[in-house]
Design a protein around this motif. Structure first.
Motif, PDB file in Angstrom:
ATOM      1  N   THR A 104       0.833  -1.194   0.000  1.00  0.00           N
ATOM      2  CA  THR A 104       0.000   0.000   0.000  1.00  0.00           C
ATOM      3  C   THR A 104       0.872   1.250   0.000  1.00  0.00           C
ATOM      4  O   THR A 104       1.858   1.329   0.736  1.00  0.00           O
ATOM      5  CB  THR A 104      -0.922   0.021   1.232  1.00  0.00           C
ATOM      6  N   HIS A 152     -10.941  -2.677  -9.725  1.00  0.00           N
ATOM      7  CA  HIS A 152     -10.097  -1.501  -9.548  1.00  0.00           C
ATOM      8  C   HIS A 152      -9.345  -1.135 -10.818  1.00  0.00           C
ATOM      9  O   HIS A 152      -8.509  -0.225 -10.809  1.00  0.00           O
ATOM     10  CB  HIS A 152      -9.138  -1.699  -8.371  1.00  0.00           C
ATOM     11  N   ARG A 157      -8.482   3.372  -6.151  1.00  0.00           N
ATOM     12  CA  ARG A 157      -8.424   3.009  -4.742  1.00  0.00           C
ATOM     13  C   ARG A 157      -7.192   3.675  -4.144  1.00  0.00           C
ATOM     14  O   ARG A 157      -6.091   3.493  -4.650  1.00  0.00           O
ATOM     15  CB  ARG A 157      -8.342   1.490  -4.582  1.00  0.00           C
ATOM     16  N   ARG A 160      -3.260   2.278  -3.836  1.00  0.00           N
ATOM     17  CA  ARG A 160      -3.075   1.092  -4.682  1.00  0.00           C
ATOM     18  C   ARG A 160      -2.664   1.516  -6.091  1.00  0.00           C
ATOM     19  O   ARG A 160      -3.094   0.928  -7.075  1.00  0.00           O
ATOM     20  CB  ARG A 160      -4.389   0.293  -4.745  1.00  0.00           C
ATOM     21  N   THR A 164      -3.850  -0.731  -9.369  1.00  0.00           N
ATOM     22  CA  THR A 164      -4.982  -0.237 -10.153  1.00  0.00           C
ATOM     23  C   THR A 164      -4.553   0.190 -11.554  1.00  0.00           C
ATOM     24  O   THR A 164      -5.280  -0.013 -12.525  1.00  0.00           O
ATOM     25  CB  THR A 164      -5.683   0.938  -9.446  1.00  0.00           C
ATOM     26  N   LYS A 219     -18.952  -2.115   1.704  1.00  0.00           N
ATOM     27  CA  LYS A 219     -18.928  -1.312   0.486  1.00  0.00           C
ATOM     28  C   LYS A 219     -19.544  -2.053  -0.696  1.00  0.00           C
ATOM     29  O   LYS A 219     -19.776  -1.460  -1.751  1.00  0.00           O
ATOM     30  CB  LYS A 219     -17.487  -0.921   0.155  1.00  0.00           C
ATOM     31  N   TYR A 257     -20.056  -3.683  -6.145  1.00  0.00           N
ATOM     32  CA  TYR A 257     -19.215  -2.583  -5.646  1.00  0.00           C
ATOM     33  C   TYR A 257     -19.311  -1.343  -6.532  1.00  0.00           C
ATOM     34  O   TYR A 257     -19.491  -0.227  -6.044  1.00  0.00           O
ATOM     35  CB  TYR A 257     -17.765  -3.059  -5.582  1.00  0.00           C
TER      36      TYR A 257
END
Length: 260
Positions: A104, A152, A157, A160, A164, A219, A257
């Protein structure tokens, strides 16, 4: 009412190559492809894990081989395809699922080496594997290529950035390959899962982050993460004649999502 011809979902006699084959989603796909008659080549950076999966498929009555392959290495992909051709025949299905775990962070926090590793496997590895398989697939009369992307690849996101970006590129790569190889009888699509309960989730949130996982699941319209087996139907659909009029598309299987 006309009955659905279930044979369109069969892969009898086809040679299916799955990269990242020992992973959570792709191991379920390998088993499913074998269950409907495909001869499956399970490729993974972890060769022992790929061989163990193939052995379990053979024990269940399927036909499979397991091979070590670093998809970021062009010579490794070319050698793997020749090995597959010799043992099973020319590939007519390719599912590109190999991907590394990414840390991350923003672009200020992800160093160039980390960025390059994600791109080398998640994106360039798909290019190299597709490039190795395509001549054999075209010579065999065509087939289906599937890039395992992500929801994604459609929606960003925070933290990320490398993941992504690579997944978004896979969706566009599938579209361009579909245009380039339609006349060769090759269909190319991408499959974009939502969050799936694999080691990527535990890597991201930690082994004991139950409250974080519960909050993240909210989510999704379905209020949960997917099981790897819930990606199998979509992967089988895209590989089989059930999707014979589908190419250049992204199949979103994300538990709602992107609709939420």
């Amino acid at each position: 009412m006309k009955r659905v011809d279930e044979s369109v979902f069969r892969l009898d006699g086809r040679v299916a190559v799955v990269t990242g084959g020992a992973g959570g989603i792709c191991s379920a796909i390998c088993r499913a492809y074998a269950n409907v008659g495909a001869k499956v080549a399970c490729l993974d950076y972890d060769g022992e894990a790929a061989q163990a999966l193939a052995a379990s498929i053979r024990e269940a009555g399927g036909e499979a081989i397991g091979l070590a392959c670093d998809v970021s290495d062009e010579q490794a992909t070319l050698a793997a395809v020749q090995n597959i051709k010799q043992q099973l025949g020319a590939p007519t299905v390719l599912l590109n699922g190999a991907a590394v775990l990414d840390r991350t962070g923003s672009i200020l926090e992800i160093d160039p080496q980390e960025w390059q590793r994600v791109m080398s496997v998640n994106l360039t590895g798909v290019y190299l594997m597709s490039r190795a398989v395509l001549p054999e697939m075209i010579a065999a009369g065509g087939g289906s290529i599937i890039h395992l992307a992500s929801m994604h690849g459609r929606v960003g996101r925070a933290g990320r950035v490398s993941y992504t970006t690579a997944k978004a590129a896979l969706i566009m790569l599938a579209q361009n390959m579909a245009m380039d190889h339609a006349d060769d009888g090759v269909r190319v699509n991408s499959l974009s899962p939502g969050a799936v309960a694999t080691r990527r989730i535990t890597y991201r949130y930690g082994e004991n982050a139950q409250e974080q996982l519960k909050a993240a699941a909210q989510k999704y319209l379905m209020k949960r993460f997917a099981d790897p087996d819930e990606m199998v139907g979509a992967a089988l659909f895209l590989a089989s004649d059930a999707s014979s009029y589908m190419t250049g598309a992204d199949l979103l299987v994300d538990g709602g999502y992107c609709a939420a």
